[in-house]
Each structure stands twice: as structure tokens, then as C-alpha cells.
Design an enzyme around this catalytic site. Structure first.
Site, PDB file in Angstrom:
ATOM      1  N   GLU A 197      -5.698  -7.631  -1.510  1.00 55.41           N
ATOM      2  CA  GLU A 197      -6.483  -7.466  -0.282  1.00 55.41           C
ATOM      3  C   GLU A 197      -7.852  -6.912  -0.634  1.00 55.41           C
ATOM      4  O   GLU A 197      -7.966  -5.976  -1.438  1.00 55.41           O
ATOM      5  CB  GLU A 197      -5.815  -6.497   0.699  1.00 55.41           C
ATOM      6  CG  GLU A 197      -4.539  -6.984   1.344  1.00 55.41           C
ATOM      7  CD  GLU A 197      -4.020  -5.990   2.386  1.00 55.41           C
ATOM      8  OE1 GLU A 197      -4.814  -5.127   2.828  1.00 55.41           O
ATOM      9  OE2 GLU A 197      -2.832  -6.073   2.730  1.00 55.41           O
TER      10      GLU A 197
ATOM     11  N   GLU B 176       0.781  -1.239   0.000  1.00 56.02           N
ATOM     12  CA  GLU B 176       0.000   0.000   0.000  1.00 56.02           C
ATOM     13  C   GLU B 176       0.817   1.297   0.000  1.00 56.02           C
ATOM     14  O   GLU B 176       0.697   2.124   0.911  1.00 56.02           O
ATOM     15  CB  GLU B 176      -0.990  -0.012   1.171  1.00 56.02           C
ATOM     16  CG  GLU B 176      -2.018  -1.117   1.012  1.00 56.02           C
ATOM     17  CD  GLU B 176      -3.078  -1.140   2.107  1.00 56.02           C
ATOM     18  OE1 GLU B 176      -2.911  -0.435   3.127  1.00 56.02           O
ATOM     19  OE2 GLU B 176      -4.064  -1.862   1.942  1.00 56.02           O
TER      20      GLU B 176
END
Length: 512
Positions: A319, A199
Site C-alpha cells: 500500500e 498493518e
């Protein structure tokens, strides 16, 4: 995962919508369901991932976190044996494990905490470093026919970083550690690749040309370093937060790939990996759009789906998750599962994915397991049923980096012991787990557990074993993936039951 908003895990259960199985915005071309391929190392071809024989495969897996935290090991081992959990993942139809870690585990002598060794649980993990525990997880996952993706989640256990480096963990350390892991598992095709960094977000950019902030350039440097020591690995590259003024989820914006693709020295190794979440993580403007959820395929197309649809490269949704407590989240997950393409219709010509998470202790999403670390959230798991895919060939129990799967020379007598424990009881039903331990001096190839209820209990479903019940007598036989148990090792199976009075049964175990 995206952590702008953290919420305590709520134990209240909301009324949930059933999955809708929507095939939103995609052509209705039929494809045969994939066979159980996956042999050897993998490579990409257009939007597909192919195994060593050229057969298309689909990653359909689960995130099991903990190595990135202060525990320096996957969570839940304070409650269960790691093999039992991997067996349960396999039984539920997940074929890949994404293992988040921080660079802390590569420090000299980094050791795990929070592992229960009582009653024979996790016995072969005692005294190991965190890296050696990963070795054991990789070895057992491969034996079960699961693949592993290593995810460099954080520079250290203190928290997520916007960029791939910090003052304490410079880029040189990041790259050196990626190379170390790539080298460690060279020749072990259970580990199919590495997710370079979790991320990236503002001020990380894509294609801006600034060496300090351009994530695309950093991914090229790191990806080439990984491939320089292990050219067979896939390189998973996440997105950023903002591109050309358009913002989304941390790591979820891959709009820049169209103009600035990741270029590696070894061809056919790049897999792009967005993340996507629902309102239990944070609110986004598209959730309140009057056309929701019909607007979502267009959103996903814009941020990352176009990469797949234009045949640029494979896309792995590394995810996605939710507590499922709101109607919005329920509709979101149903729509997303449809967008990812049902396996029965599209086979392996589909998006790849690993759900967040296996762990119940993810504060803003919860997990596939409930808080007891045993019981499956069957509603949440049910949303994923149409996009699960076949497992892969067993690695044969091979190991790497000092692990040991046990075994024997066949010279001893095959014996076993079975222990029974109720994991949850809600009055109208219960779940129980049975642990089978090899008490002999040689590996066993199969086992059978038998018991007789003292009341009128009945088994309603069973995982990691097959069963028959005649009157009050139950016989459970190992599944194909967990019949082999090393000397001193253990495996487990679980079942749901209907109550009928009586006490916990005495079990007999027979091994061969």
C-alpha cells in the site's frame, strides 16, 4: 491502511507537479524490460519473484477494497459492472489486484450488499455469497491476464486490529480461515498468494519472542498453515510499527528482518510487504526535514529497502497513496516511484507494488478513479507510469469455487447490443462509457460498435477498445482481452471526447 488520521475526501483539485522519474540512490545498471511472463505459480529467488518457467515477473497493481467492510464486497458495484472495472484496470496497465477482506466473509451465508443489478450490471453475481463473488472476480481477472493477492485486512468489518487476533476472532480462527482460502484456490494460479494480516502495529513486535505479540512468529505459524494445504502460494508478510524503539507506519517497519527473518517449511515463498504513506494520511518527521525529498531513499532503505538491496527477499510495497493535494505529497510520490525502479531501466529486477487505491472513497488518499467511479485521475495515474509492468497470460477463463464464466456451444447466432452513457461532462470535454451485451445464446469471440454523431463531436482517446473516426462516424473494435463475451454477459469500453453539440448517438453492435 494506516488510519491514525482520517480526513474527509476533498473534491477540490490542487495544482499538481509532474512526476520526476527519479532513480534515487540506486545503481544505473540497465536491464531489459520484462516480457509478459507469469505462467503458473510463482516462487522467489533472492530479491526476485520468478514464474513457473523461471522468468522474473513484476507485480504492478492496485488495491480494490470493500470485502473488509460492512458491504462484504468490493466497492463501486453500486455504480458499475465488476467486469467493466477489471477491464479498465487492465487497460490502464495494472497487472495485479490486491483484495482486502475481513474474516466476516467466511461466516456461513455471508452475503454482499450494495450491488446494482439494473440494466444487466453484475448479472452473474445475483444470489451469490461474498466468497462466491470473489470466485467470479478471480475468474474474470485471470481471464483478463491479471493476478490476485488476497489480503486478510481485518478480523471483522468493525475496524483494523493492532494484532492478528482479537477476543472475538482468536488466532485459531485466523489460521483456519487462511487455510480455507488457500485450499479454495488450490490449483488456480490466478491467486498467487495471501497477505497474512494488514498493518500489525503496537503492541505487535518483531523478534521479541512473546507468542502473544511477536508478529514474526505468528507469521511463521500462519504461513506454514497456508503452505500445508497449498504449497504453491506466496506468503506476503507485512512489517510492524516499532522495532528497537524506532517507529514508522503501521506495517511499514521491517527492520527486524535482518536479524529475525521469517522461516517457512517451504523454501522460496516469503515476500516482505511494507506500507508507506504521505501527509494526507499522517505527518511523519521526515516530511519536514530540510533535505526532503532527498532524505527519503535513506528512510526507505532503513525500514524496508535494504531487504531488496541486500538480496534477502523480494519486497512488495502493498500500500502507498495520497490525495496529491499538497506539494509535499507530490514530491513524495515522485521520489517513491523513482525509488521503486523504473521498469524500462530495471525490468523485473525491481520492487513490487500495489497502489492504494482503485476506490475514490478512501477518505485520506482518494483513488485512481474519481468520485463518479468512471473517470481516471490521470495525474495520479501518471506518477505510476514508469513503474507499471506487462500483464500476464490469460487463465483461459478457468474458475474455482463454483463460479461460471459462461460460454456456449457455438450453435446459436452471435448478436450483441451496445448502450451509451455519458459519465462526466465538464463543458470543454466529456467521458462516456459504452456497455456491450451479448444478446445471443452462445459466446461471442469479437464485437464492433458503430455510431454517427449528430454534431461535430470527436473521440480524443479510448480505453478497452480501438477506434477509427471518419467524419462523424466512429467505429470501435474490442481489445484483445475483452472480445470474448459469454451469452448474457457484458463488457464495456470508455472514451474521452471533444464536444460539438448534438445529442447522444444511436449505436449498432455487430458480433462474431
Amino acid at each position: 491502511m494506516f488510519r491514525t488520521l482520517r480526513r474527509a475526501l476533498c473534491t477540490a483539485v490542487a495544482a499538481l507537479l509532474l512526476p520526476l522519474g527519479l532513480g534515487l540512490g540506486l545503481p544505473a545498471t540497465a536491464h531489459a524490460a520484462p516480457a509478459a511472463g507469469g505462467a503458473g505459480y510463482w516462487h522467489t529467488s533472492g530479491r526476485q519473484i520468478l514464474d513457473a518457467s523461471g522468468q522474473a515477473v513484476r507485480i504492478a497493481g492496485i488495491n480494490w477494497f470493500g470485502f473488509e467492510t460492512d458491504n462484504r464486497v468490493v466497492h463501486g458495484l453500486w455504480s458499475r459492472d465488476y467486469k467493466s472495472m477489471i477491464d479498465q484496470m487492465k487497460s490502464l496497465g495494472y497487472n495485479t489486484i490486491r483484495l482486502p477482506y475481513s474474516d466476516d466473509i467466511l461466516k456461513s451465508g455471508a452475503a454482499p450488499t450494495g450491488i446494482d443489478f439494473s440494466a444487466g450490471k453484475n448479472a452473474d453475481l445475483q444470489g451469490l455469497t461474498s466468497l462466491q463473488v470473489i470466485d467470479r472476480i478471480v475468474a474474470y481477472a485471470g481471464q483478463d491476464g491479471l493476478k490476485v493477492i488476497l489480503d486478510r485486512h481485518r478480523p471483522n468489518s468493525a475496524g483494523q486490529s493492532a494484532l492478528w487476533y482479537t477476543s472475538a476472532v482468536p488466532e485459531s480462527t485466523w489460521i483456519a480461515n487462511l487455510k480455507s482460502l488457500a485450499s479454495r484456490y488450490k490449483g488456480n494460479s490466478t491467486v498467487i498468494g495471501i497477505d497474512l494480516h494488514n498493518e500489525p502495529h503496537d503492541p505487535a513486535c518483531w523478534g521479541c519472542g512473546d507468542q502473544a505479540t511477536d508478529w514474526r512468529l505468528a507469521a511463521e505459524r500462519a504461513g506454514n498453515a497456508v503452505l500445508s494445504v497449498n504449497p504453491d502460494l506466496l506468503v506476503f508478510v507485512e512489517g510492524v510499527q516499532t522495532y528497537n524503539g524506532v517507529s514508522g507506519w503501521w506495517g511499514g517497519n521491517l527492520m527486524g528482518v535482518a536479524q529475525y527473518p521469517v522461516r517457512l517449511d517451504v523454501a522460496n515463498r516469503v515476500v516482505y510487504s511494507p506500507h508507506d504513506y504521505a501527509t494526507s494520511v499522517a505527518q511523519q518527521s521526515w516530511f519536514s526535514d530540510p533535505s526532503f525529498p532527498n532524505n527519503m531513499p535513506g528512510i526507505w532503505d532503513k525500514y524496508w529497502g535494504y531487504i531488496f538491496k541486500q538480496n534477502i527477499a523480494p519486497v512488495w510495497l502493498g500500500e502507498f497513496g495520497t490525495t496529491l493535494q499538497s506539494t509535499v505529497d507530490q514530491k513524495w510520490l515522485a521520489a517513491l516511484a523513482g525509488y521503486l525502479r523504473p521498469t524500462s531501466t530495471y525490468g523485473a529486477d525491481s520492487f513490487h507494488w500495489t497502489f492504494w487505491s482503485w476506490n475514490p472513497n478512501s477518505g485520506d488518499t482518494g483513488g485512481i478513479l474519481k468520485d463518479d467511479w468512471q473517470t481516471v485521475d490521470t495525474v495520479k495515474d501518471g506518477y505510476l507510469a514508469t513503474i507499471k509492468a506487462p500483464g500476464f497470460p490469460s487463465s483461459g477463463g478457468g474458475d474455482n469455487g463454483g463460479g461460471d464464466n459462461g460460454g456456449g456451444d457455438g450453435g446459436g447466432k452471435a448478436t450483441c447490443r451496445a448502450a451509451y452513457a455519458v459519465s462526466s461532462d465538464w463543458g470543454g470535454g466529456f467521458n462516456a462509457e459504452v456497455t456491450v451485451t451479448n444478446t445471443g445464446t452462445t459466446a461471442i469471440k469479437s464485437w464492433k460498435v458503430t455510431w454517427t454523431w449528430s454534431g461535430s463531436q470527436k473521440v480524443t482517446n479510448m480505453w478497452n477498445a480501438t477506434y477509427t473516426q471518419s467524419g462523424s462516424t466512429v467505429t470501435a473494435v474490442n481489445a484483445a482481452h475483452n472480445g470474448s463475451v459469454a451469452a448474457g454477459g457484458s463488457t464495456s469500453f470508455g472514451f474521452g471526447g471533444a464536444p460539438g453539440g448534438g445529442s447522444a448517438p444511436s449505436l449498432s453492435c455487430t458480433a462474431a
